[in-house]
Design a protein around this motif. Structure first.
Motif, PDB file in Angstrom:
ATOM      1  N   MET A  19       0.855  -1.173   0.000  1.00  0.00           N
ATOM      2  CA  MET A  19       0.000   0.000   0.000  1.00  0.00           C
ATOM      3  C   MET A  19       0.901   1.235   0.000  1.00  0.00           C
ATOM      4  SD  MET A  19      -3.440   0.582   2.347  1.00  0.00           S
ATOM      5  CE  MET A  19      -2.666   0.070   3.820  1.00  0.00           C
ATOM      6  N   ASP A  20       0.478   2.270  -0.657  1.00  0.00           N
ATOM      7  CA  ASP A  20       1.226   3.520  -0.765  1.00  0.00           C
ATOM      8  C   ASP A  20       1.499   4.107   0.631  1.00  0.00           C
ATOM      9  OD1 ASP A  20       1.933   5.855  -2.800  1.00  0.00           O
ATOM     10  OD2 ASP A  20       0.899   6.757  -1.083  1.00  0.00           O
ATOM     11  N   LYS A  21       2.733   4.564   0.853  1.00  0.00           N
ATOM     12  CA  LYS A  21       3.130   5.084   2.170  1.00  0.00           C
ATOM     13  C   LYS A  21       2.318   6.297   2.598  1.00  0.00           C
ATOM     14  CE  LYS A  21       7.717   3.188   1.994  1.00  0.00           C
ATOM     15  NZ  LYS A  21       9.136   3.368   2.002  1.00  0.00           N
ATOM     16  N   GLU A  22       1.987   7.147   1.659  1.00  0.00           N
ATOM     17  CA  GLU A  22       1.187   8.332   1.988  1.00  0.00           C
ATOM     18  C   GLU A  22      -0.212   7.931   2.440  1.00  0.00           C
ATOM     19  OE1 GLU A  22      -0.132  12.627   0.078  1.00  0.00           O
ATOM     20  OE2 GLU A  22       1.267  11.354  -1.013  1.00  0.00           O
ATOM     21  N   ILE A  23      -0.767   6.920   1.813  1.00  0.00           N
ATOM     22  CA  ILE A  23      -2.099   6.449   2.199  1.00  0.00           C
ATOM     23  C   ILE A  23      -2.044   5.804   3.585  1.00  0.00           C
ATOM     24  CG2 ILE A  23      -3.949   4.816   1.627  1.00  0.00           C
ATOM     25  CD1 ILE A  23      -3.392   5.513  -1.333  1.00  0.00           C
ATOM     26  N   ILE A  24      -1.001   5.047   3.867  1.00  0.00           N
ATOM     27  CA  ILE A  24      -0.842   4.458   5.204  1.00  0.00           C
ATOM     28  C   ILE A  24      -0.783   5.559   6.260  1.00  0.00           C
ATOM     29  CG2 ILE A  24       0.748   3.205   6.713  1.00  0.00           C
ATOM     30  CD1 ILE A  24       1.471   1.494   4.261  1.00  0.00           C
ATOM     31  N   LYS A  25      -0.028   6.599   5.991  1.00  0.00           N
ATOM     32  CA  LYS A  25       0.095   7.726   6.927  1.00  0.00           C
ATOM     33  C   LYS A  25      -1.276   8.368   7.180  1.00  0.00           C
ATOM     34  CE  LYS A  25       2.518  12.108   7.420  1.00  0.00           C
ATOM     35  NZ  LYS A  25       3.436  13.063   6.792  1.00  0.00           N
ATOM     36  N   ILE A  26      -2.049   8.543   6.123  1.00  0.00           N
ATOM     37  CA  ILE A  26      -3.383   9.143   6.252  1.00  0.00           C
ATOM     38  C   ILE A  26      -4.301   8.232   7.063  1.00  0.00           C
ATOM     39  CG2 ILE A  26      -5.462   9.782   4.953  1.00  0.00           C
ATOM     40  CD1 ILE A  26      -3.488  10.822   2.746  1.00  0.00           C
ATOM     41  N   LEU A  27      -4.248   6.923   6.812  1.00  0.00           N
ATOM     42  CA  LEU A  27      -5.089   5.989   7.553  1.00  0.00           C
ATOM     43  C   LEU A  27      -4.710   5.956   9.032  1.00  0.00           C
ATOM     44  CD1 LEU A  27      -5.348   3.025   5.020  1.00  0.00           C
ATOM     45  CD2 LEU A  27      -7.110   4.718   5.578  1.00  0.00           C
ATOM     46  N   GLU A  28      -3.427   6.021   9.338  1.00  0.00           N
ATOM     47  CA  GLU A  28      -2.997   6.058  10.741  1.00  0.00           C
ATOM     48  C   GLU A  28      -3.482   7.333  11.426  1.00  0.00           C
ATOM     49  OE1 GLU A  28       1.206   5.338  10.326  1.00  0.00           O
ATOM     50  OE2 GLU A  28       0.917   3.176  10.566  1.00  0.00           O
ATOM     51  N   LYS A  29      -3.436   8.442  10.706  1.00  0.00           N
ATOM     52  CA  LYS A  29      -3.956   9.700  11.244  1.00  0.00           C
ATOM     53  C   LYS A  29      -5.462   9.587  11.483  1.00  0.00           C
ATOM     54  CE  LYS A  29      -4.266  14.608  10.178  1.00  0.00           C
ATOM     55  NZ  LYS A  29      -4.084  15.644   9.172  1.00  0.00           N
ATOM     56  N   LYS A  30      -6.168   8.924  10.571  1.00  0.00           N
ATOM     57  CA  LYS A  30      -7.616   8.743  10.696  1.00  0.00           C
ATOM     58  C   LYS A  30      -7.941   7.894  11.931  1.00  0.00           C
ATOM     59  CE  LYS A  30     -10.575   9.705   8.079  1.00  0.00           C
ATOM     60  NZ  LYS A  30     -11.458  10.888   8.061  1.00  0.00           N
ATOM     61  N   ILE A  31      -7.151   6.866  12.197  1.00  0.00           N
ATOM     62  CA  ILE A  31      -7.370   6.043  13.396  1.00  0.00           C
ATOM     63  C   ILE A  31      -7.235   6.899  14.644  1.00  0.00           C
ATOM     64  CG2 ILE A  31      -6.375   4.202  14.821  1.00  0.00           C
ATOM     65  CD1 ILE A  31      -5.705   2.729  12.201  1.00  0.00           C
ATOM     66  N   HIS A  32      -6.185   7.708  14.699  1.00  0.00           N
ATOM     67  CA  HIS A  32      -5.986   8.591  15.859  1.00  0.00           C
ATOM     68  C   HIS A  32      -7.174   9.550  16.003  1.00  0.00           C
ATOM     69  CE1 HIS A  32      -3.974  10.991  18.855  1.00  0.00           C
ATOM     70  NE2 HIS A  32      -4.223  12.064  18.131  1.00  0.00           N
ATOM     71  N   GLU A  33      -7.611  10.119  14.900  1.00  0.00           N
ATOM     72  CA  GLU A  33      -8.741  11.049  14.914  1.00  0.00           C
ATOM     73  C   GLU A  33     -10.003  10.368  15.439  1.00  0.00           C
ATOM     74  OE1 GLU A  33     -11.629  12.474  11.408  1.00  0.00           O
ATOM     75  OE2 GLU A  33      -9.538  13.073  11.129  1.00  0.00           O
ATOM     76  N   ILE A  34     -10.264   9.166  14.983  1.00  0.00           N
ATOM     77  CA  ILE A  34     -11.465   8.438  15.411  1.00  0.00           C
ATOM     78  C   ILE A  34     -11.400   8.139  16.908  1.00  0.00           C
ATOM     79  CG2 ILE A  34     -12.719   6.253  15.189  1.00  0.00           C
ATOM     80  CD1 ILE A  34     -11.799   6.257  12.196  1.00  0.00           C
ATOM     81  N   LYS A  35     -10.237   7.734  17.379  1.00  0.00           N
ATOM     82  CA  LYS A  35     -10.097   7.364  18.788  1.00  0.00           C
ATOM     83  C   LYS A  35     -10.134   8.559  19.731  1.00  0.00           C
ATOM     84  CE  LYS A  35      -7.633   3.011  18.274  1.00  0.00           C
ATOM     85  NZ  LYS A  35      -6.395   2.281  18.553  1.00  0.00           N
ATOM     86  N   THR A  36      -9.694   9.731  19.278  1.00  0.00           N
ATOM     87  CA  THR A  36      -9.597  10.875  20.184  1.00  0.00           C
ATOM     88  C   THR A  36     -10.780  11.832  20.107  1.00  0.00           C
ATOM     89  OG1 THR A  36      -8.267  12.101  18.572  1.00  0.00           O
ATOM     90  CG2 THR A  36      -7.082  10.828  20.242  1.00  0.00           C
ATOM     91  N   SER A  37     -11.409  11.946  18.982  1.00  0.00           N
ATOM     92  CA  SER A  37     -12.543  12.884  18.864  1.00  0.00           C
ATOM     93  C   SER A  37     -13.764  12.125  18.383  1.00  0.00           C
ATOM     94  CB  SER A  37     -12.203  14.018  17.894  1.00  0.00           C
ATOM     95  OG  SER A  37     -11.918  13.503  16.614  1.00  0.00           O
ATOM     96  N   ASN A  38     -14.293  11.310  19.283  1.00  0.00           N
ATOM     97  CA  ASN A  38     -15.372  10.436  18.871  1.00  0.00           C
ATOM     98  C   ASN A  38     -16.697  10.734  19.556  1.00  0.00           C
ATOM     99  OD1 ASN A  38     -14.834   9.465  21.390  1.00  0.00           O
ATOM    100  ND2 ASN A  38     -14.167   7.447  20.750  1.00  0.00           N
ATOM    101  N   SER A  39     -17.001  11.983  19.844  1.00  0.00           N
ATOM    102  CA  SER A  39     -18.264  12.296  20.517  1.00  0.00           C
ATOM    103  C   SER A  39     -19.460  11.907  19.651  1.00  0.00           C
ATOM    104  CB  SER A  39     -18.328  13.775  20.885  1.00  0.00           C
ATOM    105  OG  SER A  39     -18.329  14.589  19.735  1.00  0.00           O
ATOM    106  N   GLN A  40     -19.353  12.081  18.341  1.00  0.00           N
ATOM    107  CA  GLN A  40     -20.446  11.678  17.455  1.00  0.00           C
ATOM    108  C   GLN A  40     -20.588  10.159  17.426  1.00  0.00           C
ATOM    109  OE1 GLN A  40     -19.169  13.691  13.889  1.00  0.00           O
ATOM    110  NE2 GLN A  40     -20.631  15.350  14.210  1.00  0.00           N
ATOM    111  N   ILE A  41     -19.462   9.460  17.421  1.00  0.00           N
ATOM    112  CA  ILE A  41     -19.504   7.999  17.450  1.00  0.00           C
ATOM    113  C   ILE A  41     -20.127   7.528  18.756  1.00  0.00           C
ATOM    114  CG2 ILE A  41     -18.108   5.890  17.499  1.00  0.00           C
ATOM    115  CD1 ILE A  41     -16.147   7.329  15.588  1.00  0.00           C
ATOM    116  N   ASN A  42     -19.762   8.164  19.865  1.00  0.00           N
ATOM    117  CA  ASN A  42     -20.353   7.801  21.154  1.00  0.00           C
ATOM    118  C   ASN A  42     -21.853   8.021  21.160  1.00  0.00           C
ATOM    119  OD1 ASN A  42     -17.980   6.928  22.330  1.00  0.00           O
ATOM    120  ND2 ASN A  42     -17.474   8.939  23.143  1.00  0.00           N
TER     121      ASN A  42
END
Length: 80
Positions: free
Chosen positions: A1-24
């Protein structure tokens, strides 16, 4: 998988885990479902959407079968 895409997906995981009031809020509304499973499903859905979108945005094409399999392995490693 493209390294830039991996970096974006890792950032997305962090975002989901830290700012998840809507998910909650969603999880609270579906209290008849297992909250961990529901959270994982929402996270995988968001990552899958980002995976496809970033391939079209960055690489100007849909992901290949090999890249999709790499994405599955990425999920397995990150969501354990």
């Amino acid at each position: 998988m493209d390294k830039e895409i991996i970096k974006i997906l890792e950032k997305k995981i962090h975002e989901i885990k830290t700012s998840n009031s809507q998910i909650n809020t969603i999880i609270d509304e579906f209290d008849n479902l297992d909250s961990n499973t529901l959270f994982s499903g929402i996270m995988i859905g968001r990552l899958f959407n980002s995976f496809h979108y970033q391939h079209r945005r960055i690489l100007k094409r849909n992901p290949t079968e090999t890249e999709f399999n790499d994405f599955i392995e990425f999920l397995k490693n990150k969501l354990d």
